[in-house]
Design a protein around this motif. Structure first.
Motif, PDB file in Angstrom:
ATOM      1  N   VAL A 129      39.688  44.087  45.422  1.00 55.35           N
ATOM      2  CA  VAL A 129      39.624  43.148  46.541  1.00 55.35           C
ATOM      3  C   VAL A 129      40.911  43.228  47.345  1.00 55.35           C
ATOM      4  O   VAL A 129      41.870  43.886  46.951  1.00 55.35           O
ATOM      5  N   LEU A 130      40.929  42.516  48.457  1.00 53.30           N
ATOM      6  CA  LEU A 130      42.155  42.376  49.225  1.00 53.30           C
ATOM      7  C   LEU A 130      43.044  41.342  48.545  1.00 53.30           C
ATOM      8  O   LEU A 130      42.548  40.421  47.887  1.00 53.30           O
ATOM      9  N   PHE A 131      44.348  41.482  48.706  1.00 50.98           N
ATOM     10  CA  PHE A 131      45.297  40.592  48.064  1.00 50.98           C
ATOM     11  C   PHE A 131      44.965  39.127  48.327  1.00 50.98           C
ATOM     12  O   PHE A 131      45.052  38.291  47.437  1.00 50.98           O
ATOM     13  N   LYS A 132      44.534  38.826  49.540  1.00 48.60           N
ATOM     14  CA  LYS A 132      44.236  37.432  49.900  1.00 48.60           C
ATOM     15  C   LYS A 132      43.068  36.853  49.106  1.00 48.60           C
ATOM     16  O   LYS A 132      42.897  35.641  49.053  1.00 48.60           O
ATOM     17  N   ASP A 133      42.263  37.690  48.454  1.00 49.45           N
ATOM     18  CA  ASP A 133      41.076  37.230  47.738  1.00 49.45           C
ATOM     19  C   ASP A 133      41.234  37.185  46.214  1.00 49.45           C
ATOM     20  O   ASP A 133      40.267  36.921  45.502  1.00 49.45           O
ATOM     21  N   ILE A 134      42.436  37.438  45.711  1.00 42.95           N
ATOM     22  CA  ILE A 134      42.662  37.429  44.265  1.00 42.95           C
ATOM     23  C   ILE A 134      42.196  36.118  43.648  1.00 42.95           C
ATOM     24  O   ILE A 134      41.489  36.098  42.644  1.00 42.95           O
ATOM     25  N   ASN A 135      42.618  35.021  44.236  1.00 44.54           N
ATOM     26  CA  ASN A 135      42.312  33.719  43.639  1.00 44.54           C
ATOM     27  C   ASN A 135      40.837  33.340  43.753  1.00 44.54           C
ATOM     28  O   ASN A 135      40.344  32.548  42.949  1.00 44.54           O
ATOM     29  N   LYS A 136      40.121  33.927  44.704  1.00 42.01           N
ATOM     30  CA  LYS A 136      38.663  33.726  44.758  1.00 42.01           C
ATOM     31  C   LYS A 136      38.019  34.370  43.534  1.00 42.01           C
ATOM     32  O   LYS A 136      37.071  33.839  42.970  1.00 42.01           O
ATOM     33  N   VAL A 137      38.533  35.509  43.135  1.00 39.05           N
ATOM     34  CA  VAL A 137      38.023  36.185  41.944  1.00 39.05           C
ATOM     35  C   VAL A 137      38.326  35.344  40.709  1.00 39.05           C
ATOM     36  O   VAL A 137      37.448  35.082  39.889  1.00 39.05           O
ATOM     37  N   PHE A 138      39.566  34.894  40.578  1.00 34.20           N
ATOM     38  CA  PHE A 138      39.943  34.083  39.416  1.00 34.20           C
ATOM     39  C   PHE A 138      39.155  32.775  39.350  1.00 34.20           C
ATOM     40  O   PHE A 138      38.874  32.271  38.269  1.00 34.20           O
ATOM     41  N   SER A 139      38.791  32.228  40.496  1.00 35.15           N
ATOM     42  CA  SER A 139      38.067  30.953  40.496  1.00 35.15           C
ATOM     43  C   SER A 139      36.689  31.073  39.849  1.00 35.15           C
ATOM     44  O   SER A 139      36.121  30.077  39.415  1.00 35.15           O
TER      45      SER A 139
END
Length: 134
Positions: free
Chosen positions: A67-77
């Motif tokens: 993913v793009l760096f900005k979407d890391i936390n969407k993955v973790f969520s």
């Protein structure tokens, strides 16, 4: 008094310029690479050193995403309901920089591990593991 106010104002301007220059440098350190091609996430996972990261056997959840760096936390969520909130940040990374994100949750749901790797440099950005029990 007027000299003090002028001096203080000049110091604030110099500080603001320094902060914005530092922020610009930080983003240049890890610039946008969203148009570059890198190996798919499963191929990259296969090449990982197993002493660095492995998924749990019989895991309750495994996530592998590029993913793009900005979407890391969407993955973790996606794993919040199992392991609580896990979040990652990083200075100097352009929001459009590609990263590999891995997260695994143990079969009993008590432990989790995660790894975030820069797709271009293949350097670890973040890593989380459960504490070793004595």
């Amino acid at each position: 008094m007027k000299k003090i106010v002028t001096l203080f104002t000049m110091l604030l301007v110099v500080f603001a310029i320094g902060v914005s220059a530092n922020a610009a440098y930080a983003q240049e350190k890890y610039p946008d690479n969203s148009t570059k091609k890198f190996s798919d996430v499963n191929s990259f996972y296969s090449s990982l050193d197993r002493s660095h990261y492995t998924e749990y056997e019989n895991a309750k959840m495994n996530i592998r995403e590029k993913v793009l760096f900005k979407d890391i936390n969407k993955v973790f969520s996606k794993a919040d309901r199992l392991v609580g909130e896990t979040r990652v940040g990083g200075d100097g990374y352009n929001p459009k920089r590609q990263v590999y994100v891995f997260l695994t949750v143990s079969e009993d749901g008590k432990d989790s591990k995660n790894l975030v790797v820069d797709a271009e440099t293949q350097k670890t950005i973040a890593k989380g593991e459960p504490l070793k029990k004595p």
